[in-house]
Design an enzyme around this catalytic site. Structure first.
Site, short mmCIF file in Angstrom:
data_model
loop_
_atom_site.label_atom_id
_atom_site.label_comp_id
_atom_site.label_asym_id
_atom_site.label_seq_id
_atom_site.Cartn_x
_atom_site.Cartn_y
_atom_site.Cartn_z
N ILE A 159 3.91 8.10 -7.69
CA ILE A 159 2.65 9.29 -7.59
C ILE A 159 2.38 9.95 -6.44
O ILE A 159 1.78 10.81 -6.27
CB ILE A 159 1.58 8.40 -8.04
CG1 ILE A 159 1.09 7.22 -7.01
CG2 ILE A 159 1.21 7.98 -9.40
CD1 ILE A 159 -0.02 6.55 -7.09
N GLY A 160 3.40 9.56 -5.42
CA GLY A 160 3.14 10.25 -4.34
C GLY A 160 4.32 9.92 -3.10
O GLY A 160 4.98 8.88 -3.43
N GLU A 161 4.33 10.74 -2.33
CA GLU A 161 5.26 10.40 -1.18
C GLU A 161 4.35 10.89 0.06
O GLU A 161 4.00 12.07 0.40
CB GLU A 161 6.60 11.49 -1.23
CG GLU A 161 7.63 11.38 -0.14
CD GLU A 161 8.63 10.24 -0.52
OE1 GLU A 161 8.97 10.37 -1.52
OE2 GLU A 161 9.01 9.47 0.46
N GLY A 162 4.25 9.67 1.31
CA GLY A 162 3.64 10.18 2.50
C GLY A 162 4.53 10.02 3.63
O GLY A 162 5.74 9.78 3.28
N PHE A 171 4.81 7.44 5.36
CA PHE A 171 5.07 6.11 5.42
C PHE A 171 6.33 5.83 4.42
O PHE A 171 7.06 4.82 4.80
CB PHE A 171 4.08 5.19 5.39
CG PHE A 171 3.19 4.91 6.59
CD1 PHE A 171 3.63 4.34 7.53
CD2 PHE A 171 1.97 5.83 7.01
CE1 PHE A 171 3.07 4.10 8.99
CE2 PHE A 171 1.19 5.87 8.32
CZ PHE A 171 1.78 5.09 9.06
N GLY A 172 6.12 6.37 3.28
CA GLY A 172 7.15 5.95 2.24
C GLY A 172 6.73 6.75 0.99
O GLY A 172 5.70 7.35 0.90
N SER A 173 7.22 5.99 -0.13
CA SER A 173 6.69 6.49 -1.44
C SER A 173 5.47 5.40 -2.02
O SER A 173 5.48 4.36 -1.56
CB SER A 173 7.87 6.39 -2.53
OG SER A 173 9.05 6.89 -1.89
N LYS A 210 2.63 0.99 -2.23
CA LYS A 210 3.10 1.99 -1.14
C LYS A 210 4.34 1.14 -0.36
O LYS A 210 4.08 0.18 0.34
CB LYS A 210 1.85 2.27 -0.21
CG LYS A 210 2.31 3.36 0.76
CD LYS A 210 1.40 3.79 1.90
CE LYS A 210 0.34 4.48 1.27
NZ LYS A 210 -0.67 5.25 2.39
N ASP A 251 -6.43 9.91 11.12
CA ASP A 251 -5.61 10.83 10.58
C ASP A 251 -6.62 11.34 9.13
O ASP A 251 -6.13 11.28 8.06
CB ASP A 251 -4.64 10.31 9.89
CG ASP A 251 -3.39 11.36 9.48
OD1 ASP A 251 -3.69 12.56 9.73
OD2 ASP A 251 -2.48 11.13 8.74
N1 LIG Z 1 -4.67 4.37 -3.85
C1 LIG Z 1 -4.19 5.28 -4.34
N2 LIG Z 1 -4.56 5.68 -5.60
C2 LIG Z 1 -3.91 6.55 -6.21
N3 LIG Z 1 -3.00 7.45 -5.48
C3 LIG Z 1 -2.96 7.28 -4.41
C4 LIG Z 1 -3.21 6.24 -3.76
N4 LIG Z 1 -2.63 6.11 -2.50
C5 LIG Z 1 -1.79 7.29 -2.33
N5 LIG Z 1 -1.95 7.80 -3.40
C6 LIG Z 1 -1.09 8.96 -3.88
O1 LIG Z 1 0.24 8.97 -3.08
C7 LIG Z 1 0.09 10.29 -2.14
C8 LIG Z 1 0.92 9.82 -0.74
O2 LIG Z 1 0.12 9.10 -0.11
P1 LIG Z 1 0.19 8.53 1.39
O3 LIG Z 1 -1.22 8.13 1.86
O4 LIG Z 1 1.41 7.79 1.45
O5 LIG Z 1 0.60 10.07 1.96
P2 LIG Z 1 -0.34 11.44 2.28
O6 LIG Z 1 -1.69 11.03 2.80
O7 LIG Z 1 -0.08 12.34 1.27
O8 LIG Z 1 0.63 11.85 3.59
P3 LIG Z 1 0.62 11.48 5.17
O9 LIG Z 1 1.45 9.91 5.02
O10 LIG Z 1 1.16 12.45 6.12
O11 LIG Z 1 -0.86 10.94 5.45
C9 LIG Z 1 -1.36 10.78 -1.94
O12 LIG Z 1 -1.28 11.98 -1.75
C10 LIG Z 1 -1.82 10.18 -3.46
O13 LIG Z 1 -1.56 11.35 -4.51
#
Ligand SMILES: Nc1ncnc2c1ncn2[C@@H]1O[C@H](COP(=O)(O)OP(=O)(O)OP(=O)(O)O)[C@@H](O)[C@H]1O
Length: 402
Positions: free
Chosen positions: A53-56, A58-60, A75, A175
């Site tokens: 559902i996402g990639e941040g 820190f990872g996927s 995560k 952040d």
């Molecule tokens: N608890 C959660 N419930 C639903 N979706 C989530 C949840 N945590 C993360 N996500 C999804 O995963 C994506 C990536 O999250 P993540 O926190 O790893 O990175 P980010 O906040 O987009 O970027 P960064 O790591 O630079 O802060 C989010 O944008 C969101 O769409």
């Protein structure tokens, strides 16, 4: 009182894998729920890309169904963000104890072998970055009415006030930004990503450390001197507040030059007594103008250049709810990071010396996933600044801009 001093010197990716078994390492760490790798693999159908559902930074992140039936956001931390088992679990232990209706709940984690995985409560309605600020790329059909926005602003403020003022030691999030504000099924906002939260011992007024955070939300004193206090979060909150009211990202290089930087624009309109013009036009005029302008002014107050002029988060909550009156005379020009870093790109980028800035491979890679400064053609100088752009590796923006 637990000792958290290790957190300040933590360096992602540098810690050697522990030679101890997990059991030995976790002795004394009581509150974390530990998931087996097998359970998380089953929950995500073997980390099936279809469940991603996402990639941040820190990872996927995967959506998964746990054994007990709960839906979770799982995560998987990338190799760069891997800590030793004990460091990892001690930090997770602290985080998993934190509970507030405006903070994402961490269920537990997995620290088997080389795996470092966080298991969070799944939030149904994605992040503010993907919904409200997603623009044309958003698949969301959420209607952000004024009432909803106001509720979101107040909720985020409450969550942050809790981290700053109710916890001991206090937590500086580091952040705060739209992609770290997730929405549940009722659109209640939850602050996520405590992977970067740093714990500040009560006797420490600030910590000079590596800068993490997303440019555009960064308080000048944090970006420039690495000076981290709660006031840096309050600055980021101020930027977020203006984004929520205006429905616009803090930076949009596709707009006419004098409208590209949201905070600058807000100050401009404030001086001209035309703040109401900044409120999201998609509301079709259906909003409480007095309240919306008040929120924008609070945004300006939170982003004052001098940290001490920014109100505490509990005061921000009272200002937002109207419990406390806002004194306009306290609002002066906000601290614009663009001023400090000579970042105003007003034409083709000039070749500028990079001698004062160090940035590494990770930084240049993470730039591409940024939700700000995407118009890279115009942002030669921001390239070197984007080292602070990702939370991911919390890498060094150690440059001194003097
Ligand atoms: N608890 C959660 N419930 C639903 N979706 C989530 C949840 N945590 C993360 N996500 C999804 O995963 C994506 C990536 O999250 P993540 O926190 O790893 O990175 P980010 O906040 O987009 O970027 P960064 O790591 O630079 O802060 C989010 O944008 C969101 O769409």
């Amino acid at each position: 009182m637990p000792c958290f001093s290790f957190l300040f010197g933590r360096k992602f990716g540098s810690s050697a894998e522990s030679s101890f078994g997990v059991d030995e390492e976790v002795a004394g760490i009581h509150n974390v729920k530990l998931y087996t790798y097998k359970e998380l693999r089953n929950a995500t159908e073997d980390f099936n890309p279809a469940n991603k559902i996402g990639e941040g930074g820190f990872g996927s992140v995967y959506k998964g169904k746990l054994k007990d039936g709960k839906i979770a956001a799982i995560k998987v931390l990338s190799a760069e963000s891997r800590q030793g088992v004990k460091e990892f679990l001690t930090e997770i232990n602290v985080i998993s104890e934190i509970e507030h209706q405006n903070l994402v709940k961490l269920y537990g984690c997995c620290a088997e072998g080389k795996h470092r995985i966080l298991v969070y409560n799944y939030l149904e309605n994605n992040s503010l970055a993907q919904t409200l600020l997603g623009g044309g790329h958003s698949h969301s059909n959420i209607q952000f009415s004024w009432r909803t926005r106001s509720k979101i602003c107040i909720g985020v403020a409450r969550g942050l006030a809790f981290l700053h003022e109710d916890l001991r030691p206090h937590i500086v999030h580091r952040d705060i930004k739209a992609s770290n504000i997730l929405l549940d099924k009722d659109l209640t906002p939850k602050i996520s990503d405590f992977g970067l939260a740093k714990l500040i011992p009560p006797n420490m007024t600030h910590v000079s450390t590596r800068v993490a955070g997303t440019i555009g939300y960064l308080a000048p004193e944090y970006a420039i001197r690495g000076q981290l206090t709660r006031k840096a979060d309050i600055y980021s909150f101020g930027v977020l507040l203006v984004e929520i009211v205006s429905g616009r990202c803090n930076t949009n290089t596709r707009l006419p030059v004098d409208e590209q930087y949201l905070l600058e624009r807000t100050w401009d309109l404030y001086e001209r007594r035309e703040l109401v013009g900044l409120v999201d036009t998609s509301l079709d005029g259906d909003f409480d103008a007095e309240e919306a302008c008040r929120f924008l002014k609070i945004g300006l107050l939170c982003t004052q250049d001098a940290p001490k002029l920014r109100p505490s988060m509990s005061t921000v909550v009272k200002l937002l709810t109207g419990e406390k009156d806002l004194d306009d005379s306290k609002i002066t020009k906000p601290g614009l990071i663009t001023d400090f870093m000579d970042l105003k790109v007003r034409g083709p980028p000039k070749a500028k010396s990079q001698k004062k800035t160090s940035y590494d491979k990770t930084n240049s890679e993470t730039k591409s996933k940024s939700n700000v400064f995407t118009d890279s053609g115009k942002l030669d100088e921001s390239t070197l600044l984007s080292s602070g752009n990702s939370t991911s590796a919390a890498t060094s923006l150690t440059a001194s801009y003097d």
